[in-house]
Design an enzyme around this catalytic site. Structure first.
Site, PDB file in Angstrom:
ATOM      1  N   GLY A   1      34.453  22.599  37.340  1.00 29.83           N
ATOM      2  CA  GLY A   1      33.738  23.791  37.789  1.00 29.83           C
ATOM      3  C   GLY A   1      33.280  24.622  36.616  1.00 29.83           C
TER       4      GLY A   1
ATOM      5  N   GLY B   1      35.019  31.291  35.695  1.00 35.43           N
ATOM      6  CA  GLY B   1      36.334  30.878  35.232  1.00 35.43           C
ATOM      7  C   GLY B   1      36.293  29.608  34.404  1.00 35.43           C
TER       8      GLY B   1
ATOM      9  N   GLU C   1      24.991  45.644  48.464  1.00 33.36           N
ATOM     10  CA  GLU C   1      23.957  45.508  47.433  1.00 33.36           C
ATOM     11  C   GLU C   1      22.705  44.869  48.025  1.00 33.36           C
ATOM     12  OE1 GLU C   1      25.897  43.668  43.961  1.00 33.36           O
ATOM     13  OE2 GLU C   1      26.179  45.719  43.230  1.00 33.36           O
TER      14      GLU C   1
ATOM     15  N   ASP D   1      38.273  31.845  42.013  1.00 35.70           N
ATOM     16  CA  ASP D   1      38.318  31.884  43.473  1.00 35.70           C
ATOM     17  C   ASP D   1      39.226  30.814  44.060  1.00 35.70           C
ATOM     18  OD1 ASP D   1      36.453  33.858  43.206  1.00 35.70           O
ATOM     19  OD2 ASP D   1      34.998  32.996  44.610  1.00 35.70           O
TER      20      ASP D   1
END
Lengths: 497, 497
Positions: free
Chosen positions: A63, A67, A223, A353
Site C-alpha cells: 500500500g 502510511g 468539505e 486505516d
C-alpha cells in the site's frame, strides 16, 4: 491541425505578449530545475538482486497511501542494509485530502496523483504494481496478482474501503469518494445533473435532478458540501441560465446529533453556521435507512428524492485483512500492539486505516487520518532500522497536530494550538497547509494554478462523458434515445419555434 | 484526512519557502484577474426569448470545434440582430492539436478542453448540449437529442469521424485519436503495456507488448511517434527498470511512398531523418491490410504482432451528413459553393472537416485542418451579417499560414514564408504558436506549466485504470486472475525467494 493559424478564439493575446509573459516563468522554472537536478541522486532500482533469492533482508510494504509511502521512504532512506519492495494496485500515490475538490472541478485529478515509479526510482525502492490477494504468514510471503513476494518484514498499509453499513441497495446507487474514479464520477454526475436540469421542464424531475444529498457529517461530507455550494453559486443562473440558484438543494444527512463528532463544540458550531450561510441544509439525527422504489428513506421513513446521492459516511478495513492472524475490531481493522505489530507475529506491522491502534488501555483507537498514518509510517521505518541492527523496537506515540476543515469559498475552521480559528485566516491556513503537504513540486504548482485561476478564468465545467461511466440511474435519455425521424419528437423542446 | 500534518513525503520544501515563491505568482495572477474582469462584459444568455417563438432571426451552429466556435463567436460578436444557438454533443471545445500530447502524458486532458458554457455566457450565445440526429431541411429545423431547433441559417460544422477504410476488424481493435476519451485510452494502454512489460519474462509476449505501431504517416502519426519516443527515453530502464529502451519498437506504417504527403519534399526528408534519429522506424509502402488471428497484416502479408495499434490514418465526414441535400465526396464531405453553402439550400453553410471546399475548378478540396476551419468560420460569420442586412454573400478565400510538425523533444519542422525551418527554432516556434493559439488563459497557463515541469519533475506516468476502459485485447490477467491460495501460483515470480 498542425499548421499555424493567425486567428484565434477568446480574448486577444498576441504571441508576442505571451512570450514576454512566459520569460520570467521560464527563468524561474529553469532555476528550480537546476536545484532539483543537483539534489536528485538517483539510485538504480535493485531489480537484478530481487529476481534471485536475496542475501539482504527484505521489507515489503503493501500500500502506497500516506502510511505505506511514509514507511517505505523512511526505510529506504535511513538504511542501506535492507531492500524495500513497495506494492500497490495503482502506480500512483493519491493525495486524498483534495479528492473532494476534484469532485467539484476545483482541481484536476492529475494534480493530486503522484507517480510511484518516479519515487521508487529515486529512492532505490522496487515498485510492484499488483493487488494483494492473501498472506502466507508461515512462509513469510505476500501473495499478489503479480506473484508471491517473500519478506523478512511486512508492513500492511492497505487503507480502507467504503462502509455502507450493510445497506446493499444504497451501495449500488450511491457515489462514494475514495478513488480518482469516484471523484471523476461525482464530477460528471453533478455536472450532468446541471446539464439535464438546464433543459428539464417537469418540476418534479428538475427537483430530483437538482437535489444533492451528502450522507455523513464528518470532515469529508462538510468539505464537499461547502465546495458544491461554491460551484453552484458560480454557474447556476449564468452558465446554466435555465437553473436558478435557489432551485438547487445541497443537504448533509448526519445520523448522529452533531457534525464533526471528534472535534470541539465551538468547531461544530462554526461549521454548521458557515455552511448554512452558504445555503447548505444540515439535517441532524437523519440516518439514511434504505431505498424504497426510486427514492431513499431517511430516519423514520421520510422519503428523499434525488439522483445523485454522495456517500461520505464511513470506512472499514479492507476485507483481505481477515486473512491476517490476530484480532480485529468491528470495522475490520487489525488490533496492533504499542509497536504497531500483530502481537503473535512481530515481523508484521499494520498501520494507517488498516490498523486499530489503541494509545492507552480503555481509549478509543486512533482515527483513520493522514497524520496518524504518516506518523505511524515514520515510526515503523525507525523500528525496522532498529530491528535490523538487533535493537529493540520502541512504542508509537501520536502527536496530534490539530484539525482543519474547509467550508466553501474563503471559509474554514481550524483547531490549532488549543485555539479555534474561523473565517478567512482559517481558510488561508487550510490552503497553505495542504499545498505544503502535497507530494511533489509538480502537484504543488498545478494545484496552486488551479486555485488561482478560479479568480481569473471560468469554472471547469467540462462534462467528460467519455472519461467515466455514469451510474445507471442518471438517465442518458435526453442525449441518446430521441428518434431522428422528422415528426416523431414530442413538441416539448424549449427551442422549437 | 483533514487534519494538519507536519511530516511530508518527497523533497523538503518548507511552507515558508513555498509561500515566498507563491507571492510573485499570486501577484501576477491578481493583475491578470483585474484586467480580465475589466474586459469581461457578460451578456445575459437569451434563454427567455428562445423558449418562445423568436422575433429575431436565429442562426444555429452545429458543432463547436474550430470552425463552429469561430462562426458562432463571429456572428454573436458582430451582430446584435440575430440570436445564436450553439449545439454540441460535448459541453467543451477540444483543442485537438495537443491531443497527441495527452496520449503520452505530456499535458493533461483538462488543459486542452475549454468549457463552452462559459464562452456562451460571455458572448450571449445560447448553448445546447445535444447530439445531432437529423435535418428537417424543408421545415428549417435541426433535429437533436435535446429536441428540434428551428433556424433561419444553419451552420454545419460537425467535424469528421475516424476512417478505417472498411477494415472493420482493425476498427474493433485499433486505438483512434479523435476525442479526449481516445487520448486517455492510448495513454492508459501505453503505460499499461510498460507496466506489464516490466514484469513479463516471456520474450514473445514482451516483444508484443513493447511494439507500438502507428498507422498513418501524416502529421498526427509523426507527432505521436516523436512524443512516444521521448516518453520511452524518459522512463525505460529507469522508472521501468525491467525494460531496456532498445526493446521498445515504435513504428510508423505509411501506405504511400512518403510521409507528410501534402508538404514539401525537404520537410518530408527532415521529418524522416529526425524521427529515425530518435529510434522511430518508418515503414513506407506498408498499408495495414487486415487482421489474422491475433496479429495484424501489413502490405503483402507480413505479420505484425502488437497489442496497442494506434490509428492515425485518416478521417471521413460524419455519417449524418448523408441526410443533407446536395452532393458529397467519396470521403463523405459535403460539396459547397464559393460562399460555403449547399448550392440548392443557400440558408445552410457547411464548413471545416464536414465540407469539401474546392478553391478553383479542378483543384483538390481544402484539407481538414484547423486553419481552414477557423477561416471558414470567420467567413461564414461575415456572410451571415451581410445576409441579415440584405447584402450579398462574398466568396471564401483561404490564406495558407504554413505548416508545423513536432518531431519529439526539441525537434520540429516548419514551413513558414516559403522557408523550411528545422531543429530547435522550429520546435520553439511550434510551442509558441500552439500556446498562443490555445483557447483561454487557463488552458495556456496549464499547458505552459505542464511543458515546463517536464524539465523539473518526473513524467506523468500514472496509469489511471479506473478512469478509462482498456480495450479488450490488453490483458488484465496479470493483475486480476492470479489465485490467492497459498500454493497455487506458478513459481515464476521474479520476486519469490
Amino acid at each position: 491541425m498542425q499548421a499555424m493559424a493567425t486567428t484565434r478564439h477568446g480574448r486577444k493575446l498576441t504571441v508576442n505578449r505571451l512570450v514576454r509573459a512566459a520569460i520570467p516563468v521560464a527563468a524561474a522554472i529553469g532555476v528550480a530545475s537546476l536545484i532539483a537536478r543537483l539534489r536528485r541522486a538517483p539510485t538504480r532500482s535493485p531489480l537484478g538482486d530481487l529476481r534471485r533469492p536475496g542475501s539482504r533482508p527484505r521489507v515489503v510494504v503493501l500500500g502506497a497511501g500516506f502510511g505505506g509511502l511514509s514507511a517505505a521512504l523512511g526505510i529506504a532512506r535511513g538504511s542501506g542494509d535492507a531492500d524495500v519492495v513497495l506494492v500497490d494496485q495503482h502506480n500512483y500515490h493519491l493525495f486524498t485530502p483534495l479528492l473532494y475538490q476534484v469532485a467539484v472541478g476545483l482541481v484536476d485529478s492529475n494534480s493530486i496523483t503522484y507517480p510511484l515509479r518516479a519515487v521508487a526510482y529515486r529512492n532505490g525502492i522496487r515498485f510492484v504494481l499488483g493487488e494483494a490477494q492473501g498472506f502466507d504468514v508461515d512462509g513469510k510471503r505476500l501473495l499478489t496478482s503479480a506473484g508471491a513476494i517473500a519478506y523478512d518484514y511486512l508492513v500492511v498499509a492497505m487503507g480502507s474501503v467504503t462502509n455502507f453499513y450493510g445497506l446493499s441497495e444504497v451501495a449500488e446507487r450511491a457515489l462514494p469518494l475514495k478513488t480518482v474514479g469516484d471523484a471523476d464520477a461525482i464530477r460528471n454526475v453533478v455536472l450532468g445533473a446541471l446539464e439535464l436540469g438546464d433543459v428539464e421542464r417537469d418540476a418534479d424531475r428538475r427537483c430530483r435532478l437538482l437535489t444533492f444529498p451528502i450522507v455523513g457529517g464528518g470532515p469529508t461530507g462538510l468539505e464537499l458540501a461547502g465546495a458544491l455550494s461554491a460551484l453552484v453559486g458560480d454557474v447556476a443562473g449564468r452558465e446554466y441560465p435555465g437553473i436558478r440558484p435557489e432551485e438547487i438543494s445541497i443537504q448533509v444527512l448526519e445520523a448522529g446529533g452533531r457534525v464533526l463528532d471528534a472535534m470541539e463544540p465551538a468547531t461544530q458550531e462554526i461549521a454548521m453556521r458557515r455552511l448554512r450561510e452558504r445555503g447548505v441544509e444540515i439535517r441532524l439525527n437523519s440516518p439514511l435507512s434504505g431505498v424504497s422504489g426510486n427514492d431513499y428513506l431517511v430516519g423514520g421513513g421520510q422519503r428523499l428524492e434525488a439522483e445523485a446521492l454522495i456517500w461520505a459516511a464511513g470506512v472499514r478495513g479492507s476485507p483481505l485483512l481477515e486473512r491476517l492472524p490476530g484480532q480485529r475490531t468491528r470495522d475490520n481493522r487489525v488490533l496492533v500492539d504499542a509497536t504497531l505489530r500483530i502481537p503473535d507475529h512481530q515481523e508484521i506491522f499494520v498501520i494507517g486505516d488498516s490498523a486499530a491502534c489503541i494509545p492507552e488501555p480503555g481509549a478509543r483507537p486512533l482515527p483513520g487520518t493522514a497524520p496518524v498514518a504518516i506518523q505511524q509510517g515514520t515510526s515503523v521505518a525507525r523500528n525496522v532500522r532498529h530491528l535490523l541492527r538487533g535493537e529493540p523496537a520502541s512504542a508509537f506515540r501520536y502527536r496530534h497536530p490539530g484539525n482543519l476543515v474547509a467550508l466553501g469559498r474563503h471559509a474554514a475552521v481550524a483547531e490549532v494550538l488549543g485555539l479555534v480559528v474561523d473565517g478567512l485566516p482559517a481558510w488561508l491556513l487550510w490552503r497553505a497547509v495542504h499545498l505544503g503537504w502535497l507530494t511533489g513540486l509538480r502537484n504543488r504548482l498545478q494545484v496552486l494554478l488551479d486555485w488561482s485561476l478560479l479568480y481569473v478564468a471560468p469554472r471547469q465545467t467540462e462534462w467528460l462523458r467519455s472519461a467515466t461511466r455514469l451510474p445507471p440511474r442518471i438517465p442518458g435519455r435526453r442525449f441518446t434515445s430521441v428518434a431522428s425521424e422528422r415528426n416523431s419528437e414530442a413538441n416539448d423542446s424549449p427551442l422549437s419555434k
